[in-house]
Write an enzyme that holds these catalytic residues in place. Structure first.
Site, PDB file in Angstrom:
ATOM      1  N   SER A 101      -5.950   4.026  16.291  1.00 41.02           N
ATOM      2  CA  SER A 101      -5.722   3.238  17.427  1.00 41.02           C
ATOM      3  C   SER A 101      -5.784   4.079  18.841  1.00 41.02           C
ATOM      4  O   SER A 101      -5.566   5.432  18.507  1.00 41.02           O
ATOM      5  CB  SER A 101      -4.442   2.651  17.446  1.00 41.02           C
ATOM      6  N   ILE A 128      -6.958  -5.533  21.500  1.00 39.92           N
ATOM      7  CA  ILE A 128      -7.782  -6.790  20.528  1.00 39.92           C
ATOM      8  C   ILE A 128      -6.898  -7.874  20.213  1.00 39.92           C
ATOM      9  O   ILE A 128      -5.573  -7.997  20.409  1.00 39.92           O
ATOM     10  CB  ILE A 128      -7.839  -5.925  19.287  1.00 39.92           C
ATOM     11  N   TYR A 184       4.724   4.019  15.845  1.00 42.45           N
ATOM     12  CA  TYR A 184       3.162   3.532  15.759  1.00 42.45           C
ATOM     13  C   TYR A 184       2.150   4.742  16.112  1.00 42.45           C
ATOM     14  O   TYR A 184       1.228   5.033  15.613  1.00 42.45           O
ATOM     15  CB  TYR A 184       3.245   2.261  16.287  1.00 42.45           C
ATOM     16  N   VAL A 216       0.723  -1.206   0.043  1.00 42.56           N
ATOM     17  CA  VAL A 216       0.128   0.133   0.129  1.00 42.56           C
ATOM     18  C   VAL A 216       0.987   1.126   0.047  1.00 42.56           C
ATOM     19  O   VAL A 216       0.437   2.347  -0.298  1.00 42.56           O
ATOM     20  CB  VAL A 216      -1.007  -0.011   1.276  1.00 42.56           C
TER      21      VAL A 216
END
Length: 253
Positions: A136, A182, A149, A57
């Protein structure tokens, strides 16, 4: 569940595993034709009826060609879900180098924007479309475990707001979700890296993440996928520019 997307075309990045695979599964079950995008696919693919595209991507030209192919084949891209993402975790901020920083930002922020840009170009022509980005809670409150991140996920929130503002008059909605802890391979990889230093197995490390969740459990890919599908569906037709936490109550804002 009927999300009102039967017969529509959806592109889901990061669809080989985790939340992306959960979203693809939910959309296929709702009757959408799904094109899954990922950098690689498991040797043994499951039985999910999904068109699989192998794409980086962060390669803008490849992304635009892939979206053009989807449009040529189906006549539309009604939904884009940007789930592709990676992390690089280090013991402290001084260990990150150029490779770490660029790798995470290239996939999680730049690649996300390339996919959004390519899909939105076709959506604007039709005056219709929904885009959902994966951020997030680390993008809201920071994460010492992975600074690149957290920075990338904060960028996703602003990309969502900025593009939603520009695209709203053109009939295209852009929203985001911010997952918390998660139960996916993403967190298990962190468990393999950091668990032994805490005297924990991978399973124990992942289970310990649930201790800070007010609801007392880890989320599942399906928990996140259903919120994403709502934002992608006609049921959220008056919602744009929002980032919804899906975190069991860790953040309440």
């Amino acid at each position: 569940m009927d999300w009102g997307l039967a017969g529509r075309t959806a592109v889901v990045t990061g669809a080989a595993a985790g939340i992306g695979h959960g979203v693809a599964t939910e959309l296929v079950q709702a009757g959408a034709r799904v094109f899954g995008v990922d950098l690689s696919w498991p040797d043994e693919t499951d039985e999910l009826e999904m068109d699989r595209l192998t794409i980086d991507v962060s390669a803008r030209e490849a992304v635009h060609k892939a979206v053009a192919r989807v449009v040529a084949e189906t006549g539309e891209v009604a939904v884009l879900v940007n789930c592709a993402g990676i992390t690089r975790a280090r013991d402290d901020m001084f260990e990150y180098d150029d490779v770490d920083w660029r790798a995470v930002l290239d996939i999680n922020a730049t690649g996300l924007f390339y996919c959004l840009q390519a899909a939105a170009e076709h959506m604007v022509k039709r005056g219709d479309g929904a885009i959902v980005n994966i951020s997030s809670i680390a993008g809201r409150n920071g994460r010492g475990l992975s600074i690149p991140y957290a920075a990338a996920k904060a960028a996703v929130i602003n990309i969502t707001r900025s593009t939603a503002l520009e695209l709203a008059p053109k009939g295209v909605r852009v929203n985001a979700v911010a997952p918390g802890a998660i139960d996916t391979e993403f967190n298990r990889r962190l468990g393999a890296q950091f668990g032994p230093r805490q005297g924990l197995s991978v399973d124990e490390y992942v289970e310990k993440l649930a201790e800070r969740v007010p609801m007392g459990r880890l989320g599942t890919p399906q928990d996140v996928a259903r919120v994403i599908c709502f934002l992608a569906s006609p049921f959220s037709g008056y919602v744009t520019g929002q980032t919804i936490n899906v975190d069991g109550g860790i953040l309440m804002d």
